[in-house]
Scaffold this active site. Structure first.
Site, mmCIF file in Angstrom:
data_model
loop_
_atom_site.group_PDB
_atom_site.id
_atom_site.type_symbol
_atom_site.label_atom_id
_atom_site.label_comp_id
_atom_site.label_asym_id
_atom_site.label_seq_id
_atom_site.Cartn_x
_atom_site.Cartn_y
_atom_site.Cartn_z
ATOM 1 N N ASN A 9 0.870 -1.183 0.000
ATOM 2 C CA ASN A 9 0.000 0.000 0.000
ATOM 3 C C ASN A 9 0.908 1.234 0.000
ATOM 4 O OD1 ASN A 9 -1.873 2.001 0.417
ATOM 5 N ND2 ASN A 9 -2.230 1.507 2.580
ATOM 6 N N LYS A 11 0.068 4.242 -0.155
ATOM 7 C CA LYS A 11 -0.601 5.409 0.448
ATOM 8 C C LYS A 11 -0.407 6.631 -0.471
ATOM 9 C CE LYS A 11 0.417 3.434 4.935
ATOM 10 N NZ LYS A 11 0.104 3.513 6.340
ATOM 11 N N HIS A 93 -9.657 0.808 4.872
ATOM 12 C CA HIS A 93 -8.363 1.023 5.532
ATOM 13 C C HIS A 93 -8.587 1.935 6.732
ATOM 14 C CE1 HIS A 93 -4.262 2.291 6.316
ATOM 15 N NE2 HIS A 93 -3.878 1.220 5.645
ATOM 16 N N GLU A 95 -6.995 4.320 7.923
ATOM 17 C CA GLU A 95 -6.778 5.759 7.676
ATOM 18 C C GLU A 95 -8.034 6.371 7.056
ATOM 19 O OE1 GLU A 95 -3.069 5.457 5.531
ATOM 20 O OE2 GLU A 95 -2.071 4.843 7.378
ATOM 21 N N GLU A 165 -5.684 -5.372 10.473
ATOM 22 C CA GLU A 165 -4.696 -4.323 10.686
ATOM 23 C C GLU A 165 -5.017 -3.580 11.988
ATOM 24 O OE1 GLU A 165 -2.587 -3.063 6.872
ATOM 25 O OE2 GLU A 165 -4.362 -1.830 7.074
ATOM 26 N N GLY A 171 1.941 2.023 10.718
ATOM 27 C CA GLY A 171 2.836 3.167 10.549
ATOM 28 C C GLY A 171 3.475 3.628 11.849
ATOM 29 N N SER A 210 3.177 -2.391 10.346
ATOM 30 C CA SER A 210 4.626 -2.353 10.580
ATOM 31 C C SER A 210 5.335 -3.668 10.264
ATOM 32 C CB SER A 210 4.918 -1.905 12.016
ATOM 33 O OG SER A 210 4.396 -0.601 12.235
HETATM 34 C C1 PEP Z 1 -0.901 -0.040 5.861
HETATM 35 O O1 PEP Z 1 -0.830 1.073 5.344
HETATM 36 O O2 PEP Z 1 -1.866 -0.760 5.619
HETATM 37 C C2 PEP Z 1 0.175 -0.484 6.755
HETATM 38 C C3 PEP Z 1 0.089 -1.671 7.287
HETATM 39 O O3 PEP Z 1 1.203 0.409 6.979
HETATM 40 P P1 PEP Z 1 2.595 0.080 7.733
HETATM 41 O O4 PEP Z 1 3.126 -1.218 7.145
HETATM 42 O O5 PEP Z 1 3.477 1.235 7.429
HETATM 43 O O6 PEP Z 1 2.296 -0.079 9.178
#
Ligand code: PEP
Length: 250
Positions: A9, A11, A93, A95, A165, A171, A210
């Site tokens: 992803n 972003k 997601h 976010e 997630e 992040g 992460s």
């Molecule tokens: C994500 O954007 O879905 C994500 C898991 O980000 P990160 O790996 O940076 O935590």
């Protein structure tokens, strides 16, 4: 045997030059242990579609509107994405849930519109830190799943990929431990089995939050984890390649 996935992803990151470098680095690899998809910002879909054409890398988007067309300024429809060569789309997601007010219902409607048009929704589920610390993680992820399931039914759900997630791990550099991840994936798979045993065994459930080369092996080693949704590490080709080459256990 379920399909295992590593889905990057990007972003709101990238540029024509950076995207080309990143995708070419991926294309230089002979093969990966998992199926690989890239969730690309809308303006770059065409560029990346041309780069990945015929390579086996799957083009994905980060959002969609559930309406088919009309007065929805700034939005993008399923048919527009399909025309660009998109095969999969992230929905829900964290976010988007947190910053853009997406509800369980709007997430379910987006997933429904995608399934109807033959695209694969990657449905993101996950609890906040407060919810986890209040002992509500199970209730939250299962109710997010129930909203999608109520809208899609078992046949529609079977066409989705799920991504657990935990919001507190996205992040932040704070990774859920393998036992924490396995526990939630097992809750999800058990809830799916109550809907349909075959569905529960077939659906891919990814972990995101992460994931890096250093922890991918342990996370992908959990029996109910079928790969990862990768944010930050998807922007570094060496890291992303290493994660794509990390096999899943099942
Ligand atoms: C994500 O954007 O879905 C994500 C898991 O980000 P990160 O790996 O940076 O935590």
């Amino acid at each position: 045997m379920r399909k295992s996935w590593v889905i990057g992803n990007w972003k709101m990151n990238g540029s024509l030059v950076e995207n080309e470098r990143l995708v070419r680095d991926l294309l230089n690899q002979a093969s990966f242990s998992n199926c690989v998809a890239l969730c690309v910002p809308f303006p770059y879909l065409s560029q990346v579609a041309n780069l990945v054409n015929g390579s086996g890398l799957i083009l994905a988007a980060q959002n969609v509107n559930s309406h088919s067309s009309g007065a929805y300024t700034g939005e993008v429809s399923v048919s527009m994405l399909k025309e660009m060569g998109v095969e999969m789309v992230l929905v829900g997601h964290s976010e988007r849930r947190q910053m853009f007010g997406e509800s369980d219902l709007s997430v379910a409607e987006k997933a429904g519109a995608l399934v109807e048009s033959g695209l694969t929704p990657i449905v993101c589920l996950g609890e906040t830190l407060d919810e986890r610390e209040s002992g509500l993680a199970k209730q939250v992820v299962l109710s997010q799943l129930a909203a999608v399931s109520a809208h899609l039914g078992a046949a529609g759900l079977a066409k989705c990929i799920l991504a657990y997630e935990p919001v507190w791990a996205i992040g932040t550099g704070r990774v859920a431990t393998a036992p924490q991840v396995q526990e939630v994936h097992a809750w999800l798979r058990r809830a799916l089995a109550e809907i349909d045993e075959v569905l529960a065994q077939k659906i891919s459930i990814l972990y995101g939050g992460s994931v890096k080369p250093v922890n991918a092996m342990e996370l992908f080693g959990c029996v109910d984890v079928d790969g990862g949704l990768i944010g930050g590490a998807a922007l570094n080709s060496a890291d992303f390649v290493a994660i794509c080459q990390t096999p899943c256990k099942q």
